[in-house]
Design an enzyme around this catalytic site. Structure first.
Site, mmCIF file in Angstrom:
data_model
loop_
_atom_site.group_PDB
_atom_site.id
_atom_site.type_symbol
_atom_site.label_atom_id
_atom_site.label_comp_id
_atom_site.label_asym_id
_atom_site.label_seq_id
_atom_site.Cartn_x
_atom_site.Cartn_y
_atom_site.Cartn_z
ATOM 1 N N LYS A 31 0.831 -1.211 0.000
ATOM 2 C CA LYS A 31 0.000 0.000 0.000
ATOM 3 C C LYS A 31 0.869 1.266 0.000
ATOM 4 O O LYS A 31 1.872 1.323 0.705
ATOM 5 C CB LYS A 31 -0.911 -0.009 1.242
ATOM 6 C CG LYS A 31 -1.740 1.255 1.422
ATOM 7 C CD LYS A 31 -2.788 1.431 0.351
ATOM 8 C CE LYS A 31 -3.345 2.850 0.311
ATOM 9 N NZ LYS A 31 -4.199 3.089 -0.864
ATOM 10 N N ASN B 164 5.899 0.915 -2.295
ATOM 11 C CA ASN B 164 5.256 2.011 -3.020
ATOM 12 C C ASN B 164 5.205 3.233 -2.103
ATOM 13 O O ASN B 164 4.684 3.159 -0.992
ATOM 14 C CB ASN B 164 3.846 1.559 -3.427
ATOM 15 C CG ASN B 164 3.115 2.573 -4.283
ATOM 16 O OD1 ASN B 164 2.698 3.618 -3.792
ATOM 17 N ND2 ASN B 164 2.954 2.270 -5.552
ATOM 18 N N CYS C 134 0.172 12.019 -7.036
ATOM 19 C CA CYS C 134 -0.352 12.960 -6.040
ATOM 20 C C CYS C 134 -0.124 14.408 -6.445
ATOM 21 O O CYS C 134 0.829 14.717 -7.128
ATOM 22 C CB CYS C 134 0.354 12.756 -4.714
ATOM 23 S SG CYS C 134 0.306 11.089 -4.185
ATOM 24 N N THR D 210 -4.521 4.623 -11.729
ATOM 25 C CA THR D 210 -5.935 4.693 -12.118
ATOM 26 C C THR D 210 -6.234 5.893 -13.022
ATOM 27 O O THR D 210 -5.550 6.905 -12.975
ATOM 28 C CB THR D 210 -6.822 4.795 -10.865
ATOM 29 O OG1 THR D 210 -6.335 5.865 -10.064
ATOM 30 C CG2 THR D 210 -6.788 3.517 -10.062
HETATM 31 C C1 LIG Z 1 -8.599 0.608 -3.842
HETATM 32 C C2 LIG Z 1 -7.347 0.968 -4.602
HETATM 33 C C3 LIG Z 1 -6.266 1.564 -3.928
HETATM 34 C C4 LIG Z 1 -5.107 1.899 -4.616
HETATM 35 N N1 LIG Z 1 -4.052 2.460 -3.932
HETATM 36 C C5 LIG Z 1 -2.896 2.739 -4.597
HETATM 37 C C6 LIG Z 1 -1.750 3.254 -3.901
HETATM 38 O O1 LIG Z 1 -1.766 3.434 -2.682
HETATM 39 N N2 LIG Z 1 -0.626 3.532 -4.612
HETATM 40 C C7 LIG Z 1 -0.558 3.316 -5.970
HETATM 41 O O2 LIG Z 1 0.491 3.558 -6.580
HETATM 42 N N3 LIG Z 1 -1.607 2.816 -6.643
HETATM 43 C C8 LIG Z 1 -2.772 2.525 -6.002
HETATM 44 N N4 LIG Z 1 -3.840 1.989 -6.697
HETATM 45 C C9 LIG Z 1 -3.714 1.756 -8.158
HETATM 46 C C10 LIG Z 1 -3.380 0.301 -8.455
HETATM 47 O O3 LIG Z 1 -2.161 -0.085 -7.872
HETATM 48 C C11 LIG Z 1 -3.338 0.066 -9.978
HETATM 49 O O4 LIG Z 1 -2.315 0.866 -10.542
HETATM 50 C C12 LIG Z 1 -4.643 0.413 -10.668
HETATM 51 O O5 LIG Z 1 -5.731 0.050 -9.878
HETATM 52 C C13 LIG Z 1 -4.792 -0.262 -12.032
HETATM 53 O O6 LIG Z 1 -4.754 -1.667 -11.939
HETATM 54 P P1 LIG Z 1 -6.069 -2.605 -11.861
HETATM 55 O O7 LIG Z 1 -6.958 -2.211 -12.997
HETATM 56 O O8 LIG Z 1 -5.546 -4.005 -11.967
HETATM 57 O O9 LIG Z 1 -6.703 -2.316 -10.558
HETATM 58 C C14 LIG Z 1 -5.018 1.649 -6.017
HETATM 59 C C15 LIG Z 1 -6.092 1.054 -6.686
HETATM 60 C C16 LIG Z 1 -7.251 0.698 -5.997
HETATM 61 C C17 LIG Z 1 -8.391 0.044 -6.756
#
Ligand SMILES: Cc1cc2nc3c(=O)[nH]c(=O)nc-3n(C[C@H](O)[C@H](O)[C@H](O)COP(=O)(O)O)c2cc1C
Ligand SMILES: Cc1cc2nc3c(=O)[nH]c(=O)nc-3n(C[C@H](O)[C@H](O)[C@H](O)COP(=O)(O)OP(=O)(O)OC[C@H]3O[C@@H](n4cnc5c(N)ncnc54)[C@H](O)[C@@H]3O)c2cc1C
Ligand code: FES
Lengths: 243, 303
Positions: free
Chosen positions: B45, B100, B131, B194
């Protein structure tokens, strides 16, 4: 937590917009009332959380209200269909921290987990009394089921079409130890009226098992995930607003 | 026997599957279900200098084949992660992890990188530049080549570990940002984070999530992620971790063909907690069916 593939036994209507599904399958992960299952629905990405109403070795029931597109599709579940559910989620009610005659307070679809709770309390020789709050008589359900357990049941409805007209708090004196589950305004009103008890919270969930932080709330004991550190919070730890 | 091993900056992975940051906590919940040591690595996380509650609830919205989250980097802060979470994770996962980190100023990133550098089970530092930069007018670090280059350069100065920059897709030209990171010394890239998205509850006429907008992820974003991994990996000479919508062994292979040396699986873990295990179990079978003997040979085979 475990993922279990359940078989639908039946899916029946209980009241206006309220349905009950009985699922057959391994329930060994369910430890205590107030826990929930997270159900995979066809064509939905996120699972949907529902409290376990009652369970036995190879069967569990949940009661759901149709409120949106996911619960709408649940009406289509037919006997024999397979459903994936994550089971044994959440902390559940703590049955050791109670008085000898606690009051179970449920509002709407907050009623279901209290049924399993009432049974487990009886098994420990604790007879609870029950206050069930609904909007109106067409939405009342499970009143008989609680009565069949031999418990004293009070009903409140907002329009007075069944039981006492008013809120569940109108049936409380304030001295009770409560186990509560229901909509947020109800929980808040009950929390303000009584001095001790356990309260079940809801939140939109990403995972339902503690991995995403999608459901965290502030409490007097720090941040808590409703799905894992809850959904049951103790009276003393609940924080209604940021102070 | 199919060879599904791969490599990231000298770090050998038993397979290319890594749970993505923010979707796997610190592994604890998943360890109840399977032995985490089958994973290639784990991206923990996102960690910030101080502990954070994050955004108000609701933070989650359902979408067609995906979800929007606005968790807002809830985490216990770097010191707690180093003292509690990483040692706890080390007991259940015996391989190097990906740390991360996030920040709101260059000095935040440097602070986190410097400290986490000392953690024995950190193999790669993954710098999330999505961010807002509080000293730079509030625009996300990751949307400006200069900001990305500066963060990369400063973080590289304080750590001996490989530094991967995690790119946001919310930019006009992700290749330029990737090149800025590479020129500033990044050892690799992770993409994508995202996509900015939104949902409105048409009955209440209000946004579904309290923060109004949030990050969109899940199977729906796979084609966008694949395209970006393809474009970026063609233009840089450092390894790329492909992320976005991956839910099956086939998706892993497709992402690697586009140019990814390894992949991260995010949202899939939330709806199917066994997702990574299932993908790893399937991967050799799918490779065999496709006539792939060594998975690393398909990396970037698309012209
Ligand atoms: C609930 C949630 C929390 C996330 N928290 C982080 C984070 O703390 N740091 C980060 O770099 N990406 C974070 N992400 C992004 C994911 O690591 C990933 O890059 C993104 O969701 C795309 O992949 P996926 O489609 O397989 O979910 C988060 C995504 C989700 C859904
Ligand atoms: C721990 C817990 C126990 C619950 N127990 C019950 C129960 O026993 N019976 C019952 O009828 N309902 C229960 N709910 C509420 C139930 O989960 C929602 O009504 C249901 O998810 C709505 O889905 P939908 O697709 O029809 O609604 P939509 O509004 O279309 O759903 C969109 C998204 O919002 C989420 N969502 C919508 N309303 C709620 C809500 N009130 N709480 C949490 N998430 C919500 C959905 O899960 C979904 O991700 C419980 C919720 C929680 C968190
Ligand atoms: S819903 Fe994911 S942590 Fe609670």
């Amino acid at each position: 937590m475990r993922e279990i593939i359940f078989t639908v036994k039946n899916n029946e209507q209980l009241a206006q917009n309220i349905f009950q599904i009985t699922l057959e399958g391994d329930t060994s992960e369910i430890a205590t009332p107030g826990q929930f299952v997270n159900i995979k629905l066809p064509d939905k990405y996120l699972r949907r959380p529902f409290s376990v109403c009652d369970w036995s070795e190879n069967e569990l029931t949940i009661i759901y209200k149709v409120v949106g597109s996911g619960t709408e599709t649940m009406r289509e579940f037919r006997g024999g269909e397979k459903i994936s559910a994550l089971t044994g989620l959440g902390n559940g009610y703590d049955l050791s921290a109670t008085s000898q005659n606690p009051v179970l307070v449920g509002g709407g679809v907050g009623v279901p987990p209290l049924y399993g709770l009432a049974k487990k309390l009886l098994a420990k020789n604790i007879t609870s009394s029950v206050i069930l709050g609904f909007n109106r008589s067409e939405e009342c359900f499970y009143v008989n089921e609680f009565q069949k357990l031999g418990l004293n049941v009070k009903i409140t409805t907002l329009d007075g079409s069944a039981g006492i007209k008013g809120f569940v708090t109108d049936a409380l004196t304030g001295d009770e130890y409560v186990y509560a589950c229901g909509p947020l305004p109800m929980l808040k009103a009950v929390h303000e009226k009584v001095l001790d008890g356990q309260f079940s919270f809801e939140s939109r969930m990403g995972c339902g098992f503690g991995a995403c932080m999608g459901c965290s709330i502030r409490t007097k004991d720090g941040f808590k995930r409703i799905c894992k550190d809850g959904p049951i919070l103790k009276h003393s730890e609940i924080l209604w607003s940021v102070e | 026997m199919v060879d599904i091993t791969t490599e990231l900056s000298g770090l050998k992975l038993s397979n290319p599957v890594i749970p993505a940051s923010g979707t796997f906590g610190y592994g604890e919940e998943f360890a109840e279900l399977y032995d985490l040591n089958i994973l290639g690595s784990i991206s923990i996380k996102g960690t910030t200098k101080d502990s954070r509650y994050g955004n108000e609830l609701p933070r989650i919205a359902e979408c067609t084949s995906g979800l929007i989250n606005s968790v807002g980097l809830q985490n216990p802060g770097i010191n707690h992660v180093i003292q509690e979470e990483l040692p706890r994770l080390q007991k259940i996962f015996h391989k190097p992890v990906i740390a991360n980190i996030s920040g709101f100023s260059v000095s935040d990133y440097v602070y986190c990188a410097e400290r986490i550098n000392a953690a024995p089970n950190v193999g790669i530092i993954e710098v999330n530049v999505s961010c807002p930069n509080v000293h730079g007018g509030g625009i996300a670090f990751g949307t400006s080549c200069e900001n990305v280059a500066e963060v990369t350069r400063e973080v590289k100065k304080v750590t001996s570990k490989p530094v991967y920059i995690k790119l946001t897709p919310n930019v006009t030209d992700i290749v330029k940002i990737a090149q800025a990171a590479e020129s500033a010394g990044a050892d690799g890239l992770s993409l994508i984070n995202t996509l900015l998205g939104m949902r409105i509850n048409i009955k209440t006429r209000r946004p579904v999530i309290a923060n109004k907008v949030g990050g969109f992820s899940g199977p729906a974003v796979f084609p966008v992620a694949l395209r970006m991994v393809y474009q970026v990996s063609k233009e840089v000479n450092i390894p790329v971790i492909g992320i976005g919508g991956i839910s099956s062994a086939e998706d892993v292979i497709e992402m690697m063909m586009a140019g990814a040396s390894a992949v991260q699986v995010g949202s899939a873990n939330l709806v199917e907690p066994l997702a990574c295990k299932n993908i790893i179990d399937e991967l050799p079978r799918v490779c065999e069916r496709l006539g792939i003997e060594k998975i690393s040979e398909i990396i970037g085979i698309i012209d």
